[in-house]
Structures are given as C-alpha cells and as structure tokens.
Design an enzyme around this catalytic site. Structure first.
Site, PDB file in Angstrom:
ATOM      1  N   HIS A   1      50.739  32.937  42.803  1.00 29.07           N
ATOM      2  CA  HIS A   1      50.531  31.571  43.304  1.00 29.07           C
ATOM      3  C   HIS A   1      51.218  30.844  43.707  1.00 29.07           C
ATOM      4  O   HIS A   1      50.926  29.884  44.439  1.00 29.07           O
ATOM      5  CB  HIS A   1      48.552  32.533  43.242  1.00 29.07           C
ATOM      6  CG  HIS A   1      48.235  33.251  43.680  1.00 29.07           C
ATOM      7  ND1 HIS A   1      46.595  33.602  44.443  1.00 29.07           N
ATOM      8  CD2 HIS A   1      48.362  34.072  44.195  1.00 29.07           C
ATOM      9  CE1 HIS A   1      46.182  34.549  44.467  1.00 29.07           C
ATOM     10  NE2 HIS A   1      47.312  35.540  44.549  1.00 29.07           N
TER      11      HIS A   1
ATOM     12  N   ARG B   1      49.669  36.033  37.680  1.00 30.05           N
ATOM     13  CA  ARG B   1      48.801  35.644  38.967  1.00 30.05           C
ATOM     14  C   ARG B   1      49.267  34.543  40.022  1.00 30.05           C
ATOM     15  O   ARG B   1      49.393  34.006  40.446  1.00 30.05           O
ATOM     16  CB  ARG B   1      47.088  35.673  39.388  1.00 30.05           C
ATOM     17  CG  ARG B   1      46.346  35.919  40.966  1.00 30.05           C
ATOM     18  CD  ARG B   1      45.315  36.645  40.779  1.00 30.05           C
ATOM     19  NE  ARG B   1      44.356  35.719  41.720  1.00 30.05           N
ATOM     20  CZ  ARG B   1      43.737  35.215  41.807  1.00 30.05           C
ATOM     21  NH1 ARG B   1      43.155  34.872  40.127  1.00 30.05           N
ATOM     22  NH2 ARG B   1      42.866  34.287  42.401  1.00 30.05           N
TER      23      ARG B   1
ATOM     24  N   HIS C   1      50.517  44.406  39.834  1.00 30.33           N
ATOM     25  CA  HIS C   1      49.853  45.133  39.531  1.00 30.33           C
ATOM     26  C   HIS C   1      48.683  46.262  38.620  1.00 30.33           C
ATOM     27  O   HIS C   1      47.405  46.803  38.604  1.00 30.33           O
ATOM     28  CB  HIS C   1      48.597  45.103  41.484  1.00 30.33           C
ATOM     29  CG  HIS C   1      48.674  44.113  41.698  1.00 30.33           C
ATOM     30  ND1 HIS C   1      48.494  44.551  42.963  1.00 30.33           N
ATOM     31  CD2 HIS C   1      47.806  42.742  42.234  1.00 30.33           C
ATOM     32  CE1 HIS C   1      47.662  43.178  43.974  1.00 30.33           C
ATOM     33  NE2 HIS C   1      48.379  42.468  42.861  1.00 30.33           N
TER      34      HIS C   1
ATOM     35  N   TRP D   1      43.453  48.510  37.990  1.00 29.92           N
ATOM     36  CA  TRP D   1      44.005  49.336  39.375  1.00 29.92           C
ATOM     37  C   TRP D   1      44.665  50.445  38.804  1.00 29.92           C
ATOM     38  O   TRP D   1      44.484  51.832  38.598  1.00 29.92           O
ATOM     39  CB  TRP D   1      45.665  48.084  40.013  1.00 29.92           C
ATOM     40  CG  TRP D   1      45.159  48.079  41.250  1.00 29.92           C
ATOM     41  CD1 TRP D   1      45.518  47.786  42.276  1.00 29.92           C
ATOM     42  CD2 TRP D   1      44.956  46.478  40.801  1.00 29.92           C
ATOM     43  NE1 TRP D   1      45.270  46.586  42.664  1.00 29.92           N
ATOM     44  CE2 TRP D   1      44.954  45.946  41.857  1.00 29.92           C
ATOM     45  CE3 TRP D   1      44.714  45.426  39.636  1.00 29.92           C
ATOM     46  CZ2 TRP D   1      44.479  44.239  42.481  1.00 29.92           C
ATOM     47  CZ3 TRP D   1      44.960  44.259  39.779  1.00 29.92           C
ATOM     48  CH2 TRP D   1      44.790  43.316  40.706  1.00 29.92           C
TER      49      TRP D   1
HETATM   50 FE1  DDH Z   1      47.536  40.894  43.128  1.00 23.95          FE
HETATM   51  N1  DDH Z   1      46.179  40.620  43.780  1.00 23.95           N
HETATM   52  N2  DDH Z   1      47.764  40.669  45.099  1.00 23.95           N
HETATM   53  N3  DDH Z   1      49.764  40.192  42.996  1.00 23.95           N
HETATM   54  N4  DDH Z   1      47.885  39.646  41.366  1.00 23.95           N
HETATM   55  C1  DDH Z   1      45.361  39.690  42.279  1.00 23.95           C
HETATM   56  C2  DDH Z   1      44.872  39.997  41.001  1.00 23.95           C
HETATM   57  C3  DDH Z   1      46.004  39.415  40.877  1.00 23.95           C
HETATM   58  C4  DDH Z   1      46.920  40.867  46.529  1.00 23.95           C
HETATM   59  C5  DDH Z   1      45.608  40.378  46.501  1.00 23.95           C
HETATM   60  C6  DDH Z   1      45.078  40.538  45.087  1.00 23.95           C
HETATM   61  C7  DDH Z   1      50.910  40.714  44.168  1.00 23.95           C
HETATM   62  C8  DDH Z   1      50.044  40.479  45.283  1.00 23.95           C
HETATM   63  C9  DDH Z   1      49.232  40.752  45.789  1.00 23.95           C
HETATM   64  C10 DDH Z   1      48.434  39.842  40.506  1.00 23.95           C
HETATM   65  C11 DDH Z   1      49.586  39.946  40.793  1.00 23.95           C
HETATM   66  C12 DDH Z   1      50.431  39.882  41.899  1.00 23.95           C
HETATM   67  C13 DDH Z   1      43.204  39.864  43.207  1.00 23.95           C
HETATM   68  C14 DDH Z   1      42.424  39.668  42.827  1.00 23.95           C
HETATM   69  C15 DDH Z   1      43.428  40.270  44.621  1.00 23.95           C
HETATM   70  C16 DDH Z   1      42.750  40.861  45.797  1.00 23.95           C
HETATM   71  C17 DDH Z   1      42.079  38.285  42.197  1.00 23.95           C
HETATM   72  C18 DDH Z   1      40.535  38.472  41.196  1.00 23.95           C
HETATM   73  O1  DDH Z   1      39.567  38.771  41.427  1.00 23.95           O
HETATM   74  O2  DDH Z   1      40.818  37.665  40.148  1.00 23.95           O
HETATM   75  C19 DDH Z   1      47.346  41.396  47.641  1.00 23.95           C
HETATM   76  C20 DDH Z   1      46.970  41.810  49.026  1.00 23.95           C
HETATM   77  C21 DDH Z   1      48.649  41.471  47.460  1.00 23.95           C
HETATM   78  C22 DDH Z   1      50.164  42.032  48.884  1.00 23.95           C
HETATM   79  O3  DDH Z   1      51.097  42.243  47.885  1.00 23.95           O
HETATM   80  C23 DDH Z   1      49.482  42.737  49.546  1.00 23.95           C
HETATM   81  C24 DDH Z   1      52.185  39.876  43.974  1.00 23.95           C
HETATM   82  C25 DDH Z   1      53.452  39.852  44.830  1.00 23.95           C
HETATM   83  C26 DDH Z   1      52.000  39.774  42.932  1.00 23.95           C
HETATM   84  C27 DDH Z   1      52.447  38.972  41.253  1.00 23.95           C
HETATM   85  O4  DDH Z   1      52.556  38.953  40.778  1.00 23.95           O
HETATM   86  C28 DDH Z   1      54.111  39.448  41.424  1.00 23.95           C
HETATM   87  C29 DDH Z   1      47.507  40.106  38.916  1.00 23.95           C
HETATM   88  C30 DDH Z   1      48.696  40.472  37.957  1.00 23.95           C
HETATM   89  C31 DDH Z   1      47.178  39.901  39.281  1.00 23.95           C
HETATM   90  C32 DDH Z   1      45.757  40.662  38.310  1.00 23.95           C
HETATM   91  C33 DDH Z   1      45.368  39.171  37.553  1.00 23.95           C
HETATM   92  C34 DDH Z   1      44.058  39.220  36.755  1.00 23.95           C
HETATM   93  O5  DDH Z   1      43.127  37.910  36.073  1.00 23.95           O
HETATM   94  O6  DDH Z   1      43.905  39.973  36.122  1.00 23.95           O
END
Ligand code: DDH
Length: 289
Positions: free
Chosen positions: A47, A43, A171, A187
C-alpha cells in the site's frame, strides 16, 4: 582535521543485513492473527508503493507519506497503523533508515521468511516531513469491483495483465478483517506460508456467494470450507479470459509463480524511487531457509 577523521572512523554505514535480521526477529507473534506479522507487513509495503501513477510520477514508497493524514486515514489503509507501529522499535534502533526503505524491506523480509522467493531490494527512498505529497484517495484497488477497475488501477501503476496476476498471489498470505475491509477470512488454510496455493484454490474449488454478518459485505467462500474466501474482484478477474490464462499458469507451476513474483514485487516496491544508480542491490538470505 583530526576531529573529522575520528568522525568518519566512527560512523559505520547502515548494515541492511542487520535491519533485515531485526525485522525477521519480530515476525512471529502468537497473540497476533495467525501467529505472524508477516502478512500485514507485506500489505504495508504494497500500500505504500501501490499509490504510484506512471503519468504524473506521483505516489509510491518514496516519501513514506502514509505516516501522514489524509493518507493514513484512507479506508484502504485501515489496520496498517498496526504494521507501522510494530516497525517503530526497529526505526529507533536504526535511525538512519528511511521509513520508505524500512517498510519495503519489511515486505521483502516477510515474503522470504514465510517461504517465498528471494526479492532483490535496494535502499534509496527518502522520507518527506509532512502530508503535502500524500496521493488522493482511490489509488488502491477496491475489492468490491470487477476486472475493469482492477486493470485501470494496475495499468496506472505501469503493470500488465501477467504482472497483475503475479502480484495477486501475495494473497497466499494473510487474511481479511471485518473491522478493516469488511471482508472476512484467509484465502486458503495456511495463511503464513508463501506458496501458489492461492491460484490452486481459485482453480480447483467451488466458490459460493456469502454475506459477511459483521459488515454486510458480499464475498465468495469455498463450498467445502466456508472459512476460506475470495474477494468479488478476484472471482471477476478469474473469469476474465486474459487473466485466467496467467492464474492457471501459476496454479500449475509454483516455480514460475516464484520467479515472476520476485520480479514484479521488486518492481512494485521501486516505483517512483529516485535511485542514484550506485546503490547496492541486496539479496538477503532467509533465516528460515
Ligand atoms: Fe491485498 N487485500 N488486494 N494484495 N493483501 C487484503 C489483504 C492483503 C486486494 C484487496 C485486499 C494485493 C492486491 C489486492 C495483501 C497483499 C496484496 C484485503 C483485506 C483486501 C480487501 C484487508 C483486511 O481486511 O485486513 C485487492 C482487491 C487486490 C487486487 O489485486 C485486485 C497485492 C498486489 C498485494 C501484494 O502484496 C503484492 C496481503 C499480504 C494481505 C493480508 C494482510 C493481513 O493483514 O493479513
């Protein structure tokens, strides 16, 4: 001249294989979440990179601007200080690596070590010294919105529908935290193994609406196992015809998902990076394979 010669003999070029290994060594932590820092590293890499704007060529992992305010305080980045702090000892051990390279390498390492595909990676990100080039808030997706917003956000980075759906499969890893995003839960049942289970879960399970007690946020949960969740944006995406085609393709074929994810995650991490063109492209070998 003698001094110069000695210096060039002493300076060993940074060995990114060693950095990869050092990150792999700290992933497991039985006191953290589901036992792995991998998901939060993925993540962080995402980001740091996903702020990119193709039009203005601003944002992206070059600069590592998330170290600074206001970006560090953007709500989308809640919880990522944990990931940045955990990588700090590695930055101390390999001071020549830029934060941008370190964070993206950590994402690559986590995907691979948790069973995902090999992600080509190359160094070249340069850090900046202050928050002047921080991007404005709102460049990352808002999970409470629908498919139109998601398209706006990812088209701005330069991705198409297929790439958006392939990226979403990240996810497969990790979970939502009520104190970070307001949402709650993983998920699917195995959040530290990179698979295509995310797509199968969307396709095969019955999803019902639920309000998270701690935050009041609305999300969707698996009717049979309400610990497992989907974000409003994801249900909206799955119900979009053009997106659904790709979701189902990845549910049907993990091989296709892995091939496409490798390409698109590499593209994400390289958005806006000023490569010179002569950087070595690494294909790290997973230590767990
Ligand atoms: Fe995500 N993500 N993400 N995500 N994401 C969250 C957690 C993690 C969206 C929302 C959320 C990607 C795309 C999207 C990861 C990787 C990636 C959380 C929760 C939210 C909300 C955060 C928290 O409460 O800790 C949305 C909306 C999208 C979208 O595409 C529409 C993408 C593109 C990636 C990537 O890596 C390519 C990962 C890994 C997590 C888990 C983090 C954790 O601490 O566990």
């Amino acid at each position: 001249a003698a001094a110069k010669e000695t210096k060039s003999l002493d300076t060993k070029p940074l060995d990114y294989e060693e950095v990869y290994q050092a990150i792999a060594d700290i992933l497991e932590d039985n006191d953290y979440d589901d036992g792995s820092l991998g998901p939060v590293f993925v993540r962080l890499a995402w980001h740091a990179s996903g702020t990119y704007d193709v039009e203005t060529k601003t944002g992206g992992s070059n600069g590592a601007t998330m170290r600074f305010e206001p970006e560090a305080l953007h709500a989308a980045n809640n919880g990522l200080a944990i990931a940045r702090d955990r990588l700090e000892p590695i930055k101390k051990k390999f001071p020549e690596i830029s934060y941008g390279d370190l964070w993206t390498l950590a994402g690559v390492c986590a995907v691979q070590e948790l069973g995902g595909p090999t992600i080509p990676w190359r160094p070249g990100r340069q850090d900046v010294d202050d928050g002047k080039s921080c991007t404005p808030d709102g460049r990352l997706p808002d999970a409470g919105q629908g498919e139109r917003h998601i398209r706006d956000i990812f088209y701005r980075m330069g991705f198409d529908d297929q790439e958006i759906v392939a990226l979403a499969g990240a996810h497969s890893l990790g979970r939502c935290h009520p104190d970070r995003s307001g949402f709650e839960g993983p998920w699917q049942e195995a959040p530290t193994v990179f698979t295509n289970e995310y797509y199968k879960a969307l396709r095969d399970r019955k999803w019902v609406k639920k309000t998270v007690k701690a935050s009041g946020a609305q999300q969707w949960v698996d009717k049979k196992n309400p610990d497992v969740m989907m974000l409003p944006a994801e249900i909206a995406m799955y119900n979009d015809k053009a997106f659904k085609k790709f979701f189902n393709e990845y549910a049907d074929s993990e091989e296709k998902f892995f091939t496409d994810f490798s390409k698109v995650f590499n593209k994400l991490l390289e958005l806006g990076v000023p490569f010179k063109g002569d950087e070595r492209v690494y294909h790290f070998k997973a230590t767990t394979a």
